[in-house]
Design an enzyme around this catalytic site. Structure first.
Site, PDB file in Angstrom:
ATOM      1  N   THR A 203     -14.623 -48.439   8.177  1.00 43.35           N
ATOM      2  CA  THR A 203     -13.876 -47.410   7.443  1.00 43.35           C
ATOM      3  C   THR A 203     -14.385 -46.054   7.914  1.00 43.35           C
ATOM      4  OG1 THR A 203     -13.538 -48.757   5.494  1.00 43.35           O
ATOM      5  CG2 THR A 203     -13.649 -46.387   5.112  1.00 43.35           C
ATOM      6  N   ARG A 231      -3.676 -55.949  -1.732  1.00 41.89           N
ATOM      7  CA  ARG A 231      -4.930 -55.436  -2.301  1.00 41.89           C
ATOM      8  C   ARG A 231      -5.137 -53.955  -1.906  1.00 41.89           C
ATOM      9  NH1 ARG A 231      -9.905 -53.224   0.123  1.00 41.89           N
ATOM     10  NH2 ARG A 231     -11.613 -53.661  -1.302  1.00 41.89           N
ATOM     11  N   VAL A 232      -5.538 -53.163  -2.851  1.00 45.47           N
ATOM     12  CA  VAL A 232      -5.854 -51.760  -2.566  1.00 45.47           C
ATOM     13  C   VAL A 232      -7.322 -51.537  -2.891  1.00 45.47           C
ATOM     14  CG1 VAL A 232      -5.404 -49.362  -3.229  1.00 45.47           C
ATOM     15  CG2 VAL A 232      -3.494 -50.984  -3.041  1.00 45.47           C
ATOM     16  N   GLY A 233      -8.048 -50.937  -1.951  1.00 44.79           N
ATOM     17  CA  GLY A 233      -9.477 -50.696  -2.160  1.00 44.79           C
ATOM     18  C   GLY A 233      -9.739 -49.339  -2.771  1.00 44.79           C
ATOM     19  N   ASP A 234     -10.967 -48.882  -2.601  1.00 50.81           N
ATOM     20  CA  ASP A 234     -11.374 -47.597  -3.190  1.00 50.81           C
ATOM     21  C   ASP A 234     -10.931 -46.387  -2.367  1.00 50.81           C
ATOM     22  OD1 ASP A 234     -13.203 -48.578  -1.186  1.00 50.81           O
ATOM     23  OD2 ASP A 234     -14.473 -46.856  -1.652  1.00 50.81           O
ATOM     24  N   THR A 254     -17.840 -45.649   1.627  1.00 50.51           N
ATOM     25  CA  THR A 254     -17.522 -46.849   2.400  1.00 50.51           C
ATOM     26  C   THR A 254     -18.314 -48.014   1.850  1.00 50.51           C
ATOM     27  OG1 THR A 254     -17.595 -47.925   4.561  1.00 50.51           O
ATOM     28  CG2 THR A 254     -19.223 -46.191   4.184  1.00 50.51           C
ATOM     29  N   GLY A 255     -17.700 -49.173   1.836  1.00 45.20           N
ATOM     30  CA  GLY A 255     -18.398 -50.355   1.318  1.00 45.20           C
ATOM     31  C   GLY A 255     -17.413 -51.237   0.581  1.00 45.20           C
TER      32      GLY A 255
HETATM   33  N1  ASP Z   1     -14.189 -49.417   1.099  1.00 44.59           N
HETATM   34  C1  ASP Z   1     -13.243 -50.108   1.925  1.00 44.59           C
HETATM   35  C2  ASP Z   1     -12.406 -50.996   1.040  1.00 44.59           C
HETATM   36  O1  ASP Z   1     -12.949 -51.640   0.167  1.00 44.59           O
HETATM   37  C3  ASP Z   1     -13.868 -50.945   2.995  1.00 44.59           C
HETATM   38  C4  ASP Z   1     -15.057 -50.363   3.707  1.00 44.59           C
HETATM   39  O2  ASP Z   1     -15.413 -49.239   3.495  1.00 44.59           O
HETATM   40  O3  ASP Z   1     -15.651 -51.099   4.535  1.00 44.59           O
HETATM   41  O4  ASP Z   1     -11.236 -51.104   1.268  1.00 44.59           O
END
Ligand code: ASP
Length: 338
Positions: A203, A231-234, A254-255
């Site tokens: 990311t 799916r929607v992330g942060d 990120t994470g």
């Molecule tokens: N935070 C991102 C998500 O969960 C993925 C990532 O940062 O690796 O979609």
């Protein structure tokens, strides 16, 4: 409002002696505060390229050099905007664009695959002045999701558009559209087939401070490998993956996104500073090493305050990250011990 000398091109020569006099007086009285942008812990722009378990065995010296070069190129693109007197918002966009085009990162071309074999992209952008924000979730045919997020902010009355509606809006705004295959890479296909957890990272995000003292933040991602479609992330959730507020801080995360959403991690850093009186470093450290870790989440943030102080805490073995000073000095790190 705080201003630094960055990008100030219009100072009339005749005002210089007066400015110097005032500067000398203010410095003597200590009223300018500690705003020495030559200090190593000050930056005008900070970038990340994802946090996680970065497999050292697969990280050949050549690949590592490619990552470092890509981050450096992105940092310099953003710095060029700032050094010409451009806005933090433009600098964040300019930094993220080459990272979305690079196959190395999980954003744009090179994004991870969902469980159904599609690339579904999330991005957001926040302007600390206002504040204003825009985001897209689950777009499948916009070459640069960060530009789509910006268009939502600037050309609509909404903050977040999702799915086919977001794709249609981006097209209507004249943004470059591409077939979903444009985002596909062999490396990410293999990651999906083998469910490689270490390949989901990458990311990208950026925070910047401009010469007028405005802060901005942006984040762009393909999400997590083999995510359920839809799916929607942060990353497109304002307050979870991205936050910017003038005079406080700009944050990009990120994470593991679900944990960042549950903890509203990005805006919680601003809240700790505003209401708890914490410094940027204390606030970001507590959000990552305290709250996120206690929730069971993994990842990190890049965070920058209105004085150019920055911090990059993460609770994973590595995070691709870098920063550039006002003078254009670039630093790039990958591993925890760097
Ligand atoms: N935070 C991102 C998500 O969960 C993925 C990532 O940062 O690796 O979609």
């Amino acid at each position: 409002m705080h201003t630094n000398s960055f990008g100030k091109k219009n100072t009339q020569p005749r005002t210089w002696p007066l400015c110097l006099l005032i500067l000398g007086f203010c410095t003597a009285c200590g009223v300018t505060g500690n705003k020495d942008f030559t200090q190593p812990e000050r930056a005008v722009l900070v970038v990340h390229g994802g946090a996680g378990v970065i497999d050292r065995a697969k990280m050949t010296p050549e690949l590592e050099a490619e990552y470092r070069a890509a981050l450096r190129t992105a940092l310099l693109a953003g710095h060029a905007i700032l050094s010409e007197g451009g806005s933090a918002l433009d600098a964040v966009s300019a930094t993220i664009l080459p990272l979305e085009d690079s196959p190395l990162f999980n954003a744009g071309h090179g994004a991870v695959f969902s469980a159904r074999g599609t690339c579904e992209l999330d991005a957001s952008l926040m302007d600390g002045e206002g504040p204003r924000a825009g985001a897209v979730a689950g777009v499948m045919g916009v070459r640069h999701p960060i530009l789509a997020a910006r268009a939502v902010m600037e050309k609509s009355e909404h903050v977040l558009l999702a799915g086919s509606g977001a794709d249609a809006f981006a097209k209507q705004q004249g943004l470059e559209t591409v077939p979903n295959e444009f985002f596909h890479t062999e490396r990410r296909k293999k990651a999906l087939e083998q469910q490689l957890s270490d390949s989901k990272h990458g990311t990208v995000g950026c925070v910047a401070l401009d010469g007028a003292g405005h802060l901005a933040a942006g984040t762009s991602t393909g999400g997590m490998t083999a995510k359920r479609w839809g799916r929607v992330g942060d990353s497109p959730i304002i307050g979870a993956g991205t936050w910017a507020q003038d005079g406080v801080c700009a944050v990009s995360a990120t994470g593991w996104g679900e944990f960042f959403i549950r903890g509203a991690i990005a805006s919680s850093i601003a809240g700790r500073m505003r209401f708890g009186g914490q410094s940027l470093k204390e606030a970001a450290s507590q959000a990552i090493y305290g709250e996120l870790t206690d929730l069971g989440g993994t990842g990190g943030v890049i965070a920058l305050d209105g004085e150019g102080r920055f911090t990059t805490p993460f609770n994973t073995p590595g995070m691709f990250r870098g920063w550039v000073t006002q003078a254009g000095q670039v630093t790039v790190h990958i591993w925890k011990e760097e």
